[in-house]
Design an enzyme around this catalytic site. Structure first.
Site, PDB file in Angstrom:
ATOM      1  N   GLY A  37       0.831  -1.200   0.000  1.00 20.17           N
ATOM      2  CA  GLY A  37       0.000   0.000   0.000  1.00 20.17           C
ATOM      3  C   GLY A  37       0.863   1.248   0.000  1.00 20.17           C
ATOM      4  O   GLY A  37       2.096   1.159   0.060  1.00 20.17           O
ATOM      5  N   LYS A  90       3.358 -15.549   7.800  1.00 25.46           N
ATOM      6  CA  LYS A  90       3.405 -14.880   9.102  1.00 25.46           C
ATOM      7  C   LYS A  90       2.332 -13.799   9.170  1.00 25.46           C
ATOM      8  O   LYS A  90       1.656 -13.639  10.192  1.00 25.46           O
ATOM      9  CB  LYS A  90       4.794 -14.280   9.349  1.00 25.46           C
ATOM     10  CG  LYS A  90       5.840 -15.321   9.694  1.00 25.46           C
ATOM     11  CD  LYS A  90       7.259 -14.805   9.547  1.00 25.46           C
ATOM     12  CE  LYS A  90       7.651 -13.891  10.684  1.00 25.46           C
ATOM     13  NZ  LYS A  90       9.117 -13.544  10.602  1.00 25.46           N
ATOM     14  N   THR A  91       2.183 -13.050   8.093  1.00 30.42           N
ATOM     15  CA  THR A  91       1.129 -12.024   8.065  1.00 30.42           C
ATOM     16  C   THR A  91      -0.231 -12.694   8.208  1.00 30.42           C
ATOM     17  O   THR A  91      -1.078 -12.256   8.990  1.00 30.42           O
ATOM     18  CB  THR A  91       1.207 -11.209   6.769  1.00 30.42           C
ATOM     19  OG1 THR A  91       2.477 -10.543   6.723  1.00 30.42           O
ATOM     20  CG2 THR A  91       0.097 -10.178   6.686  1.00 30.42           C
ATOM     21  N   ARG A 105      -9.726  -8.647  23.651  1.00 34.85           N
ATOM     22  CA  ARG A 105      -9.464  -7.773  24.800  1.00 34.85           C
ATOM     23  C   ARG A 105     -10.430  -6.593  24.843  1.00 34.85           C
ATOM     24  O   ARG A 105     -11.000  -6.290  25.884  1.00 34.85           O
ATOM     25  CB  ARG A 105      -8.018  -7.255  24.770  1.00 34.85           C
ATOM     26  CG  ARG A 105      -7.676  -6.359  25.981  1.00 34.85           C
ATOM     27  CD  ARG A 105      -6.226  -5.881  25.976  1.00 34.85           C
ATOM     28  NE  ARG A 105      -5.911  -5.043  24.839  1.00 34.85           N
ATOM     29  CZ  ARG A 105      -6.179  -3.739  24.750  1.00 34.85           C
ATOM     30  NH1 ARG A 105      -6.776  -3.114  25.749  1.00 34.85           N
ATOM     31  NH2 ARG A 105      -5.863  -3.050  23.675  1.00 34.85           N
ATOM     32  N   ALA A 113     -10.899 -10.129   6.012  1.00 35.97           N
ATOM     33  CA  ALA A 113     -10.933 -10.101   4.544  1.00 35.97           C
ATOM     34  C   ALA A 113     -10.356 -11.417   4.054  1.00 35.97           C
ATOM     35  O   ALA A 113      -9.152 -11.542   3.870  1.00 35.97           O
ATOM     36  CB  ALA A 113     -10.128  -8.914   4.016  1.00 35.97           C
ATOM     37  N   TYR A 144      -0.454 -18.038   0.380  1.00 34.63           N
ATOM     38  CA  TYR A 144      -1.610 -17.135   0.461  1.00 34.63           C
ATOM     39  C   TYR A 144      -2.877 -17.922   0.807  1.00 34.63           C
ATOM     40  O   TYR A 144      -3.570 -17.612   1.777  1.00 34.63           O
ATOM     41  CB  TYR A 144      -1.777 -16.416  -0.874  1.00 34.63           C
ATOM     42  CG  TYR A 144      -2.905 -15.406  -0.928  1.00 34.63           C
ATOM     43  CD1 TYR A 144      -2.857 -14.235  -0.186  1.00 34.63           C
ATOM     44  CD2 TYR A 144      -4.013 -15.617  -1.746  1.00 34.63           C
ATOM     45  CE1 TYR A 144      -3.880 -13.295  -0.246  1.00 34.63           C
ATOM     46  CE2 TYR A 144      -5.045 -14.684  -1.821  1.00 34.63           C
ATOM     47  CZ  TYR A 144      -4.977 -13.523  -1.076  1.00 34.63           C
ATOM     48  OH  TYR A 144      -5.997 -12.603  -1.146  1.00 34.63           O
TER      49      TYR A 144
END
Ligand SMILES: NC(=O)c1ccc[n+]([C@@H]2O[C@H](COP(=O)([O-])OP(=O)(O)OC[C@H]3O[C@@H](n4cnc5c(N)ncnc54)[C@H](O)[C@@H]3O)[C@@H](O)[C@H]2O)c1
Ligand SMILES: NC(=O)c1ccc[n+]([C@@H]2O[C@H](COP(=O)([O-])OP(=O)(O)OC[C@H]3O[C@@H](n4cnc5c(N)ncnc54)[C@H](O)[C@@H]3O)[C@@H](O)[C@H]2O)c1
Ligand SMILES: O=c1ccn([C@@H]2O[C@H](COP(=O)(O)OP(=O)(O)O)[C@@H](O)[C@H]2O)c(=O)[nH]1
Ligand SMILES: O=c1ccn([C@@H]2O[C@H](COP(=O)(O)OP(=O)(O)O)[C@@H](O)[C@H]2O)c(=O)[nH]1
Ligand SMILES: O=c1ccn([C@@H]2O[C@H](COP(=O)(O)OP(=O)(O)O)[C@@H](O)[C@H]2O)c(=O)[nH]1
Ligand SMILES: O=c1ccn([C@@H]2O[C@H](COP(=O)(O)OP(=O)(O)O)[C@@H](O)[C@H]2O)c(=O)[nH]1
Lengths: 317, 317
Positions: A37, A90-91, A105, A113, A144
């Site tokens: 982005g 990881k993302t 929390r 998404a 992915y």
């Protein structure tokens, strides 16, 4: 008026979502690591009292106090997500885990998404939400696809176990202004190629299909889903299905209209590994539960997108 | 003589693997958090100079210097892995991630204990390694199935990206002594029920199938795979397929032989959600690449297992 966190908010979809939420009067926190982005996508809100931009990687925990979380942060195009598969995983995992922990929390509602890619190369057509999918967990797209599948699993596990209020949007191919210029997706590739009078690169025989929705329809769907009671996964996509060949010709026609000329032809390159052959959502759940239907015609959306890329090209020169 | 780390080494499969590696003369580190495993399974090695037992949760990083890593740590039975789905996913993802990071740092060869569950409720029978599977990513088994699928993805991502030397074993149903007593798996349930003269609980109509291999065969396969050049996933399982009904009758017969009496009958309970209907490996890859074949007959293996549980029962009284 709610406090809303949008992760990946400086990306293509995220920035349109931020626009809409800002126009609705919400307090919006846009969180992004600017991997794919860019600040330019939300530059028009910087300085607005309801807006805040945080540079942060969702792989790391973060403390903020919000009412809703739209979790979009994730590289989304094959070129980007395959450039560092471990980072993509990881993302997908840590990012979703941290945002779910945060939701738990602060008791925020969480929207993931997700993607039509969780159906893989589908053997059911069109794809219903009940379809389990057909994914190669050791193939090049797996970082992915499996990242998103396990993110869904994680979301529903937090829901069952910790009562986190989750929504899952399975997003089908989407296009529009602010698409990443060099992410190699078919829409940006074709439009740029057509505007530059280069040949359009078709991977495979051009007979595989996609259903392309315009980004404003998707944003409608995401906001409706977030504010609905529908806890099941929901497909958000259009029924207008095209072969890549048809789509290429449409882009050439529109480029001709926009520029007055376009000499591009189609060139056929080798097919990509595990490339899904067909993709079209069954979107009856979105219709029934959210009263959502895509309103934009593909040609109109594409025309807007061609204009956007033309301006971008001119600014770069 | 190698330095070998076995995560989940105090569990059922892990402890048999530790036994074999110790007998081969290796230096063995057994790492476990004792969630489903127990010290008793490796008690006979404590004090041996080649053996070390570490209480550690694979969710946290750890520094050790080794040549090979067998990564088995993960709850494996539906009762256990569904008791805390978030924890199961964390073990699946963080655990594998940490062990891959460790492998990368010390240049150890890494073997993942994957599972036939990555094929889900299979539509191809028997299952080849090339089969992509049929898994519900939002169902009750997903925390385990998707955790293992994404662990495979992670392993191959580290392989492609960081050159980590990985092996992936897709393990089919395995049984033998030291199976967890109360993990609700069909073998332990049926044997205990038969030994206690209780009725054998069949979920569903008893017509679904499994192929049950004896643990010593599996341990052979794991060690052969670790020391082979085969980087592709390999099914490790037997071709001997039984319906749950047939299997139940076999157990009753064996219990009769062992105890002289067994009045158990079969009772039919509601089927479990997403329970795979059939499961049998195509194990030609293991045959070709590892020269591996199961040697134990199911009945002989079961007889050993019945003896084990009988002793356990007597000790408890
Ligand atoms: N556009 C589509 O056709 C489509 C289809 C299905 C699903 N999706 C999903 O929608 C979401 C947005 O996609 P997009 O098309 O806008 O892509 P995009 O690449 O434009 O947006 C993703 C945003 O996330 C940010 N990001 C990536 N990794 C991050 C991290 N670790 N920490 C913080 N920020 C991070 C990027 O910088 C970018 O701004 C993604 O989750 C994608 O998987 C998109
Ligand atoms: N037994 C089978 O039929 C079968 C089939 C397919 C795959 N497998 C795989 O083989 C492996 C061993 O299975 P098993 O049948 O021996 O089960 P098990 O439960 O006896 O062994 C798992 C071991 O891992 C340990 N463990 C669990 N979570 C941990 C954590 N977070 N940190 C450290 N240790 C942890 C447990 O305490 C236990 O000792 C598992 O990875 C399982 O998924 C087993
Ligand atoms: O406000 C918060 C609360 C949690 N988390 C992260 O979310 C993850 C999951 O949190 P949870 O409380 O579920 O897990 P736990 O820490 O109990 O394992 C952890 O890495 C937290 O650091 C976060 O980033 N912000
Ligand atoms: O320059 C391009 C880029 C993509 N594609 C094809 O267009 C389809 C959509 O690709 P994209 O990367 O946009 O999205 P996804 O595959 O994720 O749906 C796929 O069949 C690609 O092989 C193509 O033919 N030429
Ligand atoms: O000897 C080691 C080396 C790494 N790790 C862990 O393995 C994970 C992945 O390591 P890698 O170096 O691949 O990732 P990075 O830390 O660079 O993101 C990290 O959580 C490390 O803490 C570990 O537990 N022991
Ligand atoms: O007491 C039991 C335990 C299991 N099963 C069935 O036996 C099969 C194997 O179950 P298990 O939990 O041992 O292994 P998995 O489903 O993971 O193969 C499944 O169809 C179960 O529904 C059964 O009928 N009675």
């Amino acid at each position: 008026k709610k406090r809303v966190l949008v992760t990946g908010g400086a990306g293509f979809v995220g920035s349109h979502l931020v626009d809409r939420l800002m126009l609705m009067g919400h307090n919006v926190i846009c969180l992004d690591n600017f991997f794919t982005g860019s600040k330019a996508n939300v530059a028009h809100w910087i300085g607005h009292p309801n807006f805040e931009l945080i540079r942060h990687d969702v792989i790391d925990p973060i403390l903020v106090e919000v009412d809703q979380i739209y979790h979009l942060a994730c590289p989304a195009s094959p070129v980007h997500y395959q450039s560092n598969p471990v980072k993509t995983l990881k993302t997908g995992f840590f990012g979703t885990y941290n945002m779910l922990g945060l939701s738990k929390r602060v008791k925020a509602r969480f929207l993931l998404a997700s993607t039509s890619e969780i159906y893989g190369d589908p053997e059911e057509h069109p794809q219903k939400e009940s379809y389990w999918g057909h994914v190669n967990c050791v193939g090049p797209r797996a970082c992915y696809d499996e990242g998103k599948r396990v993110a869904e699993t994680l979301a529903y596990s937090y829901h069952r176990q910790d009562n986190v209020d989750v929504r899952v949007a399975r997003i089908f191919n989407t296009f529009g202004p602010r698409m990443n210029w060099n992410d190699g997706r078919v829409v940006s590739n074709f439009i740029l190629q057509a505007l530059k009078d280069e040949d359009l690169t078709i991977y495979g025989d051009g007979k595989s299909t996609r259903s392309f929705q315009y980004v404003h329809d998707l944003v409608d769907g995401l906001i409706l889903l977030m504010n609905s009671d529908c806890k099941e996964p929901v497909n958000i996509g259009t029924q207008q299905e095209f072969t890549i060949d048809e789509f290429a010709k449409m882009v050439i026609d529109l480029a001709k209209k926009e520029t007055g000329k376009c000499g591009s032809n189609l060139v056929y390159l080798p097919a990509l590994e595990d490339d899904p052959q067909r993709r079209k959502p069954d979107n009856s759940r979105a219709k029934e539960q959210l009263n959502w239907e895509p309103k934009w015609n593909v040609v109109d959306g594409l025309a807007e997108t061609v204009k956007y890329f033309k301006t971008q090209l001119e600014e770069r020169v």
